[in-house]
Design a protein around this motif. Structure first.
Motif, PDB file in Angstrom:
ATOM      1  N   MET A   1      -0.423  -2.204  12.179  1.00 38.91           N
ATOM      2  CA  MET A   1      -0.317  -1.728  10.791  1.00 38.91           C
ATOM      3  C   MET A   1      -0.812  -0.288  10.711  1.00 38.91           C
ATOM      4  O   MET A   1      -1.900   0.028  11.189  1.00 38.91           O
ATOM      5  CB  MET A   1      -1.153  -2.599   9.856  1.00 38.91           C
ATOM      6  CG  MET A   1      -1.083  -2.166   8.397  1.00 38.91           C
ATOM      7  SD  MET A   1      -2.119  -3.166   7.313  1.00 38.91           S
ATOM      8  CE  MET A   1      -3.754  -2.601   7.754  1.00 38.91           C
ATOM      9  N   ARG A   2      -0.003   0.572  10.143  1.00 37.37           N
ATOM     10  CA  ARG A   2      -0.419   1.956   9.944  1.00 37.37           C
ATOM     11  C   ARG A   2      -1.224   2.046   8.650  1.00 37.37           C
ATOM     12  O   ARG A   2      -0.720   1.770   7.557  1.00 37.37           O
ATOM     13  CB  ARG A   2       0.795   2.864   9.888  1.00 37.37           C
ATOM     14  CG  ARG A   2       1.581   2.910  11.212  1.00 37.37           C
ATOM     15  CD  ARG A   2       2.785   3.812  11.105  1.00 37.37           C
ATOM     16  NE  ARG A   2       2.395   5.184  10.792  1.00 37.37           N
ATOM     17  CZ  ARG A   2       3.262   6.183  10.594  1.00 37.37           C
ATOM     18  NH1 ARG A   2       4.576   5.933  10.663  1.00 37.37           N
ATOM     19  NH2 ARG A   2       2.850   7.393  10.320  1.00 37.37           N
ATOM     20  N   ILE A   3      -2.496   2.436   8.781  1.00 40.27           N
ATOM     21  CA  ILE A   3      -3.391   2.465   7.629  1.00 40.27           C
ATOM     22  C   ILE A   3      -2.860   3.376   6.529  1.00 40.27           C
ATOM     23  O   ILE A   3      -2.952   3.045   5.338  1.00 40.27           O
ATOM     24  CB  ILE A   3      -4.797   2.907   8.070  1.00 40.27           C
ATOM     25  CG1 ILE A   3      -5.414   1.831   8.965  1.00 40.27           C
ATOM     26  CG2 ILE A   3      -5.681   3.177   6.850  1.00 40.27           C
ATOM     27  CD1 ILE A   3      -6.791   2.184   9.482  1.00 40.27           C
ATOM     28  N   LYS A   4      -2.282   4.506   6.911  1.00 43.20           N
ATOM     29  CA  LYS A   4      -1.780   5.454   5.920  1.00 43.20           C
ATOM     30  C   LYS A   4      -0.749   4.814   5.003  1.00 43.20           C
ATOM     31  O   LYS A   4      -0.695   5.123   3.802  1.00 43.20           O
ATOM     32  CB  LYS A   4      -1.173   6.663   6.630  1.00 43.20           C
ATOM     33  CG  LYS A   4      -0.662   7.742   5.684  1.00 43.20           C
ATOM     34  CD  LYS A   4      -0.104   8.936   6.451  1.00 43.20           C
ATOM     35  CE  LYS A   4       0.401  10.013   5.510  1.00 43.20           C
ATOM     36  NZ  LYS A   4       0.954  11.181   6.244  1.00 43.20           N
ATOM     37  N   GLU A   5       0.063   3.896   5.523  1.00 50.76           N
ATOM     38  CA  GLU A   5       1.130   3.274   4.741  1.00 50.76           C
ATOM     39  C   GLU A   5       0.593   2.245   3.751  1.00 50.76           C
ATOM     40  O   GLU A   5       1.307   1.825   2.844  1.00 50.76           O
ATOM     41  CB  GLU A   5       2.139   2.603   5.680  1.00 50.76           C
ATOM     42  CG  GLU A   5       2.887   3.591   6.564  1.00 50.76           C
ATOM     43  CD  GLU A   5       3.834   2.900   7.521  1.00 50.76           C
ATOM     44  OE1 GLU A   5       3.790   1.653   7.596  1.00 50.76           O
ATOM     45  OE2 GLU A   5       4.617   3.608   8.200  1.00 50.76           O
ATOM     46  N   HIS A   6      -0.649   1.830   3.945  1.00 53.38           N
ATOM     47  CA  HIS A   6      -1.249   0.824   3.068  1.00 53.38           C
ATOM     48  C   HIS A   6      -2.560   1.320   2.466  1.00 53.38           C
ATOM     49  O   HIS A   6      -3.383   0.514   2.013  1.00 53.38           O
ATOM     50  CB  HIS A   6      -1.491  -0.474   3.852  1.00 53.38           C
ATOM     51  CG  HIS A   6      -0.265  -1.025   4.495  1.00 53.38           C
ATOM     52  ND1 HIS A   6       0.664  -1.780   3.804  1.00 53.38           N
ATOM     53  CD2 HIS A   6       0.209  -0.899   5.762  1.00 53.38           C
ATOM     54  CE1 HIS A   6       1.646  -2.126   4.622  1.00 53.38           C
ATOM     55  NE2 HIS A   6       1.402  -1.603   5.805  1.00 53.38           N
ATOM     56  N   ALA A   7      -2.739   2.627   2.443  1.00 54.78           N
ATOM     57  CA  ALA A   7      -4.014   3.211   2.020  1.00 54.78           C
ATOM     58  C   ALA A   7      -4.377   2.874   0.579  1.00 54.78           C
ATOM     59  O   ALA A   7      -5.549   2.627   0.272  1.00 54.78           O
ATOM     60  CB  ALA A   7      -3.982   4.732   2.206  1.00 54.78           C
ATOM     61  N   LEU A   8      -3.394   2.859  -0.320  1.00 53.99           N
ATOM     62  CA  LEU A   8      -3.695   2.613  -1.727  1.00 53.99           C
ATOM     63  C   LEU A   8      -4.266   1.207  -1.921  1.00 53.99           C
ATOM     64  O   LEU A   8      -5.275   1.023  -2.615  1.00 53.99           O
ATOM     65  CB  LEU A   8      -2.428   2.785  -2.576  1.00 53.99           C
ATOM     66  CG  LEU A   8      -2.617   2.771  -4.097  1.00 53.99           C
ATOM     67  CD1 LEU A   8      -3.595   3.856  -4.541  1.00 53.99           C
ATOM     68  CD2 LEU A   8      -1.273   2.956  -4.803  1.00 53.99           C
ATOM     69  N   SER A   9      -3.634   0.214  -1.282  1.00 59.30           N
ATOM     70  CA  SER A   9      -4.143  -1.161  -1.375  1.00 59.30           C
ATOM     71  C   SER A   9      -5.519  -1.285  -0.734  1.00 59.30           C
ATOM     72  O   SER A   9      -6.411  -1.946  -1.287  1.00 59.30           O
ATOM     73  CB  SER A   9      -3.175  -2.131  -0.694  1.00 59.30           C
ATOM     74  OG  SER A   9      -1.937  -2.165  -1.357  1.00 59.30           O
ATOM     75  N   LEU A  10      -5.703  -0.652   0.411  1.00 60.35           N
ATOM     76  CA  LEU A  10      -6.973  -0.748   1.131  1.00 60.35           C
ATOM     77  C   LEU A  10      -8.111  -0.082   0.357  1.00 60.35           C
ATOM     78  O   LEU A  10      -9.239  -0.604   0.328  1.00 60.35           O
ATOM     79  CB  LEU A  10      -6.835  -0.112   2.517  1.00 60.35           C
ATOM     80  CG  LEU A  10      -5.914  -0.856   3.497  1.00 60.35           C
ATOM     81  CD1 LEU A  10      -5.727  -0.038   4.768  1.00 60.35           C
ATOM     82  CD2 LEU A  10      -6.469  -2.236   3.821  1.00 60.35           C
ATOM     83  N   PHE A  12      -8.371   0.279  -2.905  1.00 58.98           N
ATOM     84  CA  PHE A  12      -8.751  -0.555  -4.039  1.00 58.98           C
ATOM     85  C   PHE A  12      -9.406  -1.862  -3.600  1.00 58.98           C
ATOM     86  O   PHE A  12     -10.292  -2.385  -4.293  1.00 58.98           O
ATOM     87  CB  PHE A  12      -7.545  -0.825  -4.935  1.00 58.98           C
ATOM     88  CG  PHE A  12      -7.320   0.252  -5.951  1.00 58.98           C
ATOM     89  CD1 PHE A  12      -7.992   0.233  -7.167  1.00 58.98           C
ATOM     90  CD2 PHE A  12      -6.476   1.312  -5.689  1.00 58.98           C
ATOM     91  CE1 PHE A  12      -7.814   1.230  -8.105  1.00 58.98           C
ATOM     92  CE2 PHE A  12      -6.292   2.325  -6.617  1.00 58.98           C
ATOM     93  CZ  PHE A  12      -6.963   2.282  -7.832  1.00 58.98           C
ATOM     94  N   ALA A  13      -9.009  -2.402  -2.455  1.00 55.02           N
ATOM     95  CA  ALA A  13      -9.655  -3.605  -1.927  1.00 55.02           C
ATOM     96  C   ALA A  13     -11.111  -3.312  -1.586  1.00 55.02           C
ATOM     97  O   ALA A  13     -12.012  -4.114  -1.881  1.00 55.02           O
ATOM     98  CB  ALA A  13      -8.904  -4.110  -0.703  1.00 55.02           C
ATOM     99  N   ALA A  14     -11.349  -2.157  -0.981  1.00 56.69           N
ATOM    100  CA  ALA A  14     -12.713  -1.768  -0.629  1.00 56.69           C
ATOM    101  C   ALA A  14     -13.551  -1.501  -1.877  1.00 56.69           C
ATOM    102  O   ALA A  14     -14.706  -1.939  -1.980  1.00 56.69           O
ATOM    103  CB  ALA A  14     -12.691  -0.519   0.257  1.00 56.69           C
ATOM    104  N   ALA A  15     -12.968  -0.794  -2.841  1.00 55.89           N
ATOM    105  CA  ALA A  15     -13.686  -0.497  -4.090  1.00 55.89           C
ATOM    106  C   ALA A  15     -14.009  -1.778  -4.846  1.00 55.89           C
ATOM    107  O   ALA A  15     -15.111  -1.928  -5.402  1.00 55.89           O
ATOM    108  CB  ALA A  15     -12.852   0.437  -4.962  1.00 55.89           C
ATOM    109  N   PHE A  16     -13.050  -2.714  -4.862  1.00 58.06           N
ATOM    110  CA  PHE A  16     -13.279  -4.002  -5.513  1.00 58.06           C
ATOM    111  C   PHE A  16     -14.431  -4.749  -4.858  1.00 58.06           C
ATOM    112  O   PHE A  16     -15.321  -5.274  -5.540  1.00 58.06           O
ATOM    113  CB  PHE A  16     -12.005  -4.853  -5.456  1.00 58.06           C
ATOM    114  CG  PHE A  16     -12.240  -6.313  -5.737  1.00 58.06           C
ATOM    115  CD1 PHE A  16     -12.475  -6.759  -7.029  1.00 58.06           C
ATOM    116  CD2 PHE A  16     -12.239  -7.239  -4.694  1.00 58.06           C
ATOM    117  CE1 PHE A  16     -12.714  -8.107  -7.285  1.00 58.06           C
ATOM    118  CE2 PHE A  16     -12.465  -8.577  -4.943  1.00 58.06           C
ATOM    119  CZ  PHE A  16     -12.711  -9.011  -6.238  1.00 58.06           C
ATOM    120  N   SER A  17     -14.428  -4.804  -3.528  1.00 55.98           N
ATOM    121  CA  SER A  17     -15.470  -5.526  -2.797  1.00 55.98           C
ATOM    122  C   SER A  17     -16.851  -4.928  -3.067  1.00 55.98           C
ATOM    123  O   SER A  17     -17.824  -5.652  -3.304  1.00 55.98           O
ATOM    124  CB  SER A  17     -15.174  -5.495  -1.293  1.00 55.98           C
ATOM    125  OG  SER A  17     -13.941  -6.131  -1.011  1.00 55.98           O
TER     126      SER A  17
END
Length: 223
Positions: A1-10, A12-17
Motif C-alpha cells: 500500500m502506498r501511504i501517499k495514496e491513502h494519506a487523508l484516511s490515515l 484522520f484515523a490517527a487524529a481520531f485515535s
C-alpha cells in the motif's frame, strides 16, 4: 500500500485515535474527581473506558456525527444550492439516470460488480453509503440510550430514587437534551459549510471551488 495514496484516511484515523485516547484520559480524571467529591470509589483507566459513563459520552457524539452525514447525503440527492461545491448543479435533482450513474448496460468494464447487475443487489449498492451511515447512526444512538439509562439510574440511586426502563429513559428530557444539543451543532456546521463555500475559498481543497470561479457557479459546472 502506498501511504501517499491513502494519506487523508490515515491522517484522520490517527487524529481520531489520539483524540479518543485523550478524551478517555481527561474523562477519567474528571470522573474520579467527581467520585472523590462524593466519597465514592474511583476507577482505573480500563474500568473507566468500559463504563457506561464513558460509553454514553462517546456514543452521543458518534450518533450525532453519523446523523449529520446520513441527513446530508439524503438531502443532496433531492435538494441543490447554487454556487456551493457541496451541491449538484441546479436541474440535476434526483437519483440520476442509469447512463449518468454508469450502471447496468452503461457500466464500465472496471465498474463495481454490483453496478453491472439488476435487482436487489443494484438497489443495495446504489444506496450503500446511506444505508451504512444510517445503520451506524442507529446503533450509536441505541448505545447512547442503553449507556445513558445506566448512568441516569445510577444518579437516581444516589438520591434514593427508583430506576427507570430503557423506554422511559428514551422519552425523558435527559435523553433528548443530550441528543438535540448534538444534532443542532452538527446541522449548524453542515449548513455553514454549504453556505460559506459559495463565497469563500480554500485553494487546493476538494471541499472548495477553484479560487477564481464565480460565486453563483456550482463547482461541477466549472469542469
Amino acid at each position: 500500500m502506498r501511504i501517499k495514496e491513502h494519506a487523508l484516511s490515515l491522517v484522520f484515523a490517527a487524529a481520531f485515535s489520539l483524540t479518543l485516547i485523550g478524551q478517555s484520559i481527561a474523562g477519567l480524571f474528571s470522573y474520579n474527581e467527581e467520585q472523590a467529591a462524593h466519597g465514592a470509589t474511583t476507577s482505573n483507566w480500563i474500568e473507566y473506558v468500559t463504563s457506561s459513563d464513558f460509553v454514553v459520552d462517546v456514543a452521543e457524539n458518534w450518533q450525532s456525527e453519523f446523523f449529520q452525514f446520513f441527513l446530508f447525503i439524503l438531502a443532496t440527492v433531492w435538494f441543490v444550492q447554487r454556487g456551493s461545491p457541496e451541491s449538484k448543479k441546479v436541474g440535476d435533482e434526483g437519483p440520476g439516470s442509469d447512463k449518468d450513474q454508469f450502471i447496468g448496460e452503461y457500466a464500465h468494464t472496471d465498474s463495481p460488480a454490483w453496478a453491472k447487475v439488476r435487482g436487489w443487489r443494484l438497489w443495495v449498492y446504489s444506496n450503500s453509503l446511506l444505508i451504512t451511515m444510517g445503520a451506524i447512526f442507529l446503533l450509536s444512538w441505541l448505545a447512547q440510550a442503553i449507556a445513558g439509562t445506566t448512568v441516569y439510574n445510577s444518579e437516581k440511586a444516589q438520591h434514593g430514587e427508583s430506576a427507570i426502563t430503557l423506554g422511559e429513559y428514551m422519552l425523558s428530557a435527559d435523553f433528548w437534551n443530550r441528543t438535540l444539543q448534538n444534532w443542532q451543532s452538527e446541522l449548524l456546521a453542515v449548513g455553514c459549510m454549504v453556505a460559506f463555500s459559495i463565497y469563500l475559498r480554500q485553494r487546493g481543497s476538494a471541499e472548495s471551488k477553484p479560487v477564481g470561479v464565480p460565486h453563483d457557479q456550482t463547482s461541477i459546472e466549472s469542469d
